[in-house]
Design a protein around this motif. Structure first.
Motif, short mmCIF file in Angstrom:
data_model
loop_
_atom_site.label_atom_id
_atom_site.label_comp_id
_atom_site.label_asym_id
_atom_site.label_seq_id
_atom_site.Cartn_x
_atom_site.Cartn_y
_atom_site.Cartn_z
N VAL A 383 0.91 -0.97 -0.16
CA VAL A 383 -0.40 -0.61 -0.24
C VAL A 383 0.90 1.65 0.23
CG1 VAL A 383 -1.50 1.19 1.46
CG2 VAL A 383 -2.14 -1.23 0.95
N GLY A 384 1.84 1.26 0.53
CA GLY A 384 2.67 2.73 0.76
C GLY A 384 3.58 2.40 -0.39
N SER A 385 3.71 1.42 -1.38
CA SER A 385 4.78 1.80 -2.49
C SER A 385 3.39 2.03 -3.05
CB SER A 385 5.02 0.29 -3.01
OG SER A 385 5.70 0.12 -2.25
N HIS A 386 2.30 1.60 -3.43
CA HIS A 386 1.12 2.14 -4.21
C HIS A 386 1.12 3.92 -3.82
CE1 HIS A 386 -2.53 2.67 -6.20
NE2 HIS A 386 -2.76 3.27 -6.02
N LEU A 387 0.77 4.32 -3.01
CA LEU A 387 0.52 5.49 -2.69
C LEU A 387 1.85 6.83 -3.03
CD1 LEU A 387 -0.61 5.29 1.05
CD2 LEU A 387 -2.38 6.54 -0.43
N GLY A 388 3.15 6.24 -2.80
CA GLY A 388 4.29 6.91 -3.39
C GLY A 388 4.15 6.78 -5.26
N ALA A 389 3.95 5.81 -5.33
CA ALA A 389 3.78 6.42 -6.46
C ALA A 389 2.50 7.24 -7.38
CB ALA A 389 3.21 4.82 -7.80
N GLN A 390 2.15 7.58 -6.76
CA GLN A 390 0.59 8.57 -6.49
C GLN A 390 1.19 9.56 -6.31
OE1 GLN A 390 -2.27 7.15 -8.27
NE2 GLN A 390 -0.27 5.76 -8.26
N GLY A 391 2.07 10.01 -5.73
CA GLY A 391 2.85 11.24 -5.39
C GLY A 391 2.45 11.56 -3.49
N PHE A 392 2.48 10.94 -3.02
CA PHE A 392 2.41 11.25 -1.80
C PHE A 392 3.91 10.78 -1.11
CE2 PHE A 392 -1.73 10.24 -2.82
CZ PHE A 392 -2.63 10.75 -1.82
N VAL A 393 3.15 11.26 0.15
CA VAL A 393 5.56 11.47 0.72
C VAL A 393 4.66 10.22 2.29
CG1 VAL A 393 7.06 12.16 2.09
CG2 VAL A 393 5.75 13.69 0.53
N VAL A 394 5.53 8.87 1.97
CA VAL A 394 5.92 7.66 2.52
C VAL A 394 6.44 7.40 4.10
CG1 VAL A 394 4.83 5.50 2.39
CG2 VAL A 394 3.77 6.26 0.75
N ALA A 395 5.83 7.70 4.98
CA ALA A 395 6.87 8.21 6.04
C ALA A 395 6.56 7.12 6.36
CB ALA A 395 6.14 8.87 7.23
N GLY A 396 6.84 5.40 5.79
CA GLY A 396 7.22 3.88 6.26
C GLY A 396 6.10 3.27 6.92
N SER A 397 6.12 1.63 6.57
CA SER A 397 4.98 1.16 7.21
C SER A 397 5.44 0.19 8.36
CB SER A 397 4.49 0.42 6.29
OG SER A 397 5.40 -0.41 5.52
N ARG A 398 4.11 -0.47 9.29
CA ARG A 398 4.39 -0.83 9.93
C ARG A 398 3.64 -1.53 10.76
NH1 ARG A 398 3.04 1.94 14.83
NH2 ARG A 398 2.44 3.86 14.80
N ASN A 399 2.83 -2.57 12.02
CA ASN A 399 1.91 -2.73 12.25
C ASN A 399 1.93 -1.91 13.42
OD1 ASN A 399 3.79 -6.03 11.82
ND2 ASN A 399 1.88 -5.55 11.30
N PRO A 400 0.06 -1.85 13.82
CA PRO A 400 -0.46 -1.27 14.78
C PRO A 400 -0.11 -1.95 16.21
CG PRO A 400 -2.55 -1.62 13.15
CD PRO A 400 -0.73 -2.44 12.99
N ASP A 401 0.12 -0.75 16.99
CA ASP A 401 0.72 -1.26 18.39
C ASP A 401 -0.79 -1.39 19.34
OD1 ASP A 401 3.05 -0.14 18.08
OD2 ASP A 401 2.86 1.57 18.23
N GLY A 402 -1.67 -0.94 18.75
CA GLY A 402 -3.03 -0.68 19.83
C GLY A 402 -4.58 -1.36 19.42
N GLU A 403 -5.49 -0.77 19.12
CA GLU A 403 -6.30 -1.54 18.81
C GLU A 403 -7.27 -0.85 17.26
OE1 GLU A 403 -11.31 -1.65 19.67
OE2 GLU A 403 -9.93 -0.39 20.80
N ILE A 404 -6.80 -2.41 16.61
CA ILE A 404 -7.53 -1.53 15.40
C ILE A 404 -8.68 -1.37 14.47
CG2 ILE A 404 -7.29 -2.88 12.87
CD1 ILE A 404 -5.62 -4.98 14.40
N PRO A 405 -8.79 -0.68 14.51
CA PRO A 405 -10.56 -0.01 14.01
C PRO A 405 -11.36 -1.07 13.04
CG PRO A 405 -9.23 1.26 12.67
CD PRO A 405 -8.18 -0.03 13.97
N ALA A 406 -12.47 -0.47 12.93
CA ALA A 406 -13.44 -2.03 12.52
C ALA A 406 -13.15 -1.87 10.96
CB ALA A 406 -14.49 -1.59 12.85
N GLU A 407 -13.19 -0.71 10.72
CA GLU A 407 -12.83 -0.01 9.04
C GLU A 407 -11.60 0.39 9.14
OE1 GLU A 407 -15.65 2.63 7.42
OE2 GLU A 407 -16.28 2.83 9.23
N THR A 408 -11.71 0.53 7.85
CA THR A 408 -9.43 1.22 7.33
C THR A 408 -10.14 2.94 7.59
OG1 THR A 408 -9.28 -0.71 5.17
CG2 THR A 408 -8.10 1.63 5.39
#
Length: 480
Positions: A383-408
């Motif tokens: 997902v980060g690579s795709h956003l970077g290709a669209q011109g976004f500045v991607v600050a990295g990717s990782r797994n969440p530390d806390g609770e995950i929301p029900a939807e993206t």
């Protein structure tokens, strides 16, 4: 007895822009306190403690905030003074300006801990400080928060932090480059997910993408690296260093290290020469703190950066966002769980009809961190690579530390709703939500119902990945 000094020793003062930021220094200071009492049982801690440098702080020199009974607040200072063993990291630099400044709050109310980073570039109204030792003191003025150390030493920095935040500080811990590096080696390195290759000559760091164990020298470079990762800002580096802290805490708190007197002794012995504390942080006090830390649920540790935005007078500096910053400080000062306050404020979200009033933001102006909350290995990197290709500045990717929301969900700091909407507009299904604790980098948290990007087909499981869950790029970096 520990070494004492009326002013901080030369090997300890700066540590964020060129040096370690929050995560690294907290890992040094906090984890040392967590396991310190273990050594007392073996009669070895007093021997190690004698190597720690101590400094006397006159806390009667200013009006102090009220202390909450049982709560513990430790000011942690990252030091990159380039002298002695630290000189190899850029040569000697005059003055004492901590590049890293943080408050570690241990709560008796909810068996948790909160680590608050105060960005060194913060422009604040600083109170006057008296002269201390060879430091001249300073008049009240508007300036960078870390300049207090240079003008009045640790005592002045302590006073400034207390009076700006209203948080009663109980102790301080300062650590330098060499101590950090040796500590990482003492625990056998720290496992990290590097989402993309890193090549940063300024930090003397070259890393491949993927899961790997960083040794002390690599970890130091990773913590110092700024321009070779993310959007090059201190704030995105703070996010990465908080990830490192979490990984280090897990390593230090593992049964293998905690159950071995030899490992504990090696860990503390590696950093004591590089640590300075206040003279009230005695062996008995450290033991009490370590016992208190053992009650902390590792799943209930929050990593927070003071809410902030660009300073009006200087694009390279930050200003604390109000009233969000003061609300955060009040929660810590009163020992109130931050998460509980956020739940109470949630119903006051802006009405939906106001959403269209947010002006559009170009992808090149958006810094986004991707958090993979799904079971699909490599999705965050993809997902980060795709956003970077669209011109976004991607600050990295990782797994969440806390609770995950029900939807993206794309979370944004105050004033950055348009940035979150720009990211959400790329996704087939996503919502946005404000998190006042975030700075200028928005966070895309991918949930289990991930629907992919707009206008692109998805494979099984609703992702843009091939059937085996990895693209060629994701295979290069299988973490995140």
């Amino acid at each position: 007895m520990p070494k004492r000094s009326s002013s901080r020793r030369s090997a300890g003062s700066r540590a964020v822009r060129r040096g370690l930021t929050a995560g690294g220094w907290v890992a040094v200071g906090t984890t040392a306190l967590v396991i310190g009492s273990s050594l007392t049982a073996y009669g070895a801690y007093y021997d190690i403690y004698s190597n720690i440098n101590q400094e006397t702080i006159d806390t009667d020199a200013w009006d102090r905030p009220t202390k909450v009974e049982g709560a513990l607040n430790i000011m942690i200072i990252g030091s990159d003074v380039r002298s002695g063993d630290n000189a190899e990291y850029g040569g000697e630099i005059e003055g004492e300006r901590p590049d890293s400044l943080l408050i570690a709050h241990i709560s008796p109310s909810y068996d948790g801990a909160t680590l608050i980073n105060l960005p060194r570039d913060s422009m604040v109204n600083m109170p006057a400080c008296e002269a201390s030792g060879d430091k001249p003191g300073m008049a009240a003025h508007y300036g960078m928060i870390n300049s207090a150390m240079d003008q009045g030493g640790v005592q002045c920095q302590w006073q400034v932090v207390e009076q700006l935040t209203g948080i009663h500080i109980d102790h301080f811990v300062s650590v330098d480059f060499t101590g950090f590096k040796d500590m990482v080696d003492a625990v056998g390195g720290v496992d990290m997910c590097i989402p993309a290759p890193v090549d940063d000559p300024k930090a003397d760091l070259t890393l491949d993408a993927g899961e790997q164990t960083l040794n002390g020298e690599q970890a130091l470079g990773y913590m110092r690296s700024r321009y070779g990762q993310g959007d090059g800002s201190d704030l995105s580096r703070i996010d990465r260093q908080q990830d490192f802290l979490a990984a280090m805490l897990r390593k230090v708190m593992s049964g293998e290290i905690m159950s071995s007197p030899t490992s504990i002794y090696s860990f503390l012995g590696s950093v004591t020469d590089s640590i300075t504390v206040d003279d009230e942080l005695t062996v008995d006090r450290m033991t009490d703190i370590a016992i208190q830390m053992r009650q902390v649920d590792m799943g209930n540790i929050q990593f927070v950066t003071v809410p902030n935005g660009q300073a009006p007078e200087d694009a390279n500096r930050v200003a604390w966002t109000q009233p969000d910053a003061d609300n955060l400080f009040a929660a810590i000062a009163n020992d109130t769980a931050i998460a509980e306050e956020e739940e109470e404020e949630a119903p006051e979200e802006e009405p939906q009809e106001e959403e269209e009033e947010t002006p559009p933001v170009a992808p090149s102006d958006v810094s986004v961190e991707v958090l993979n909350g799904t079971d699909v290995n490599g999705l965050g990197s993809e997902v980060g690579s795709h956003l970077g290709a669209q011109g976004f500045v991607v600050a990295g990717s990782r797994n969440p530390d806390g609770e995950i929301p029900a939807e993206t969900t794309v979370y944004y700091g105050t004033g950055f709703e348009g940035h979150a909407k720009a990211v959400a507009a790329e996704l087939e299904s996503a919502t946005t939500a404000e998190n006042p604790l975030l700075g200028g980098t928005v966070q895309l948290v991918i949930a289990g119902e991930w629907g992919g990007f707009k206008g692109e087909p998805t494979s099984g499981g609703g992702t843009d990945l091939p059937v085996d869950g990895k693209t060629a790029e994701a295979q290069e970096s299988s973490c995140g």
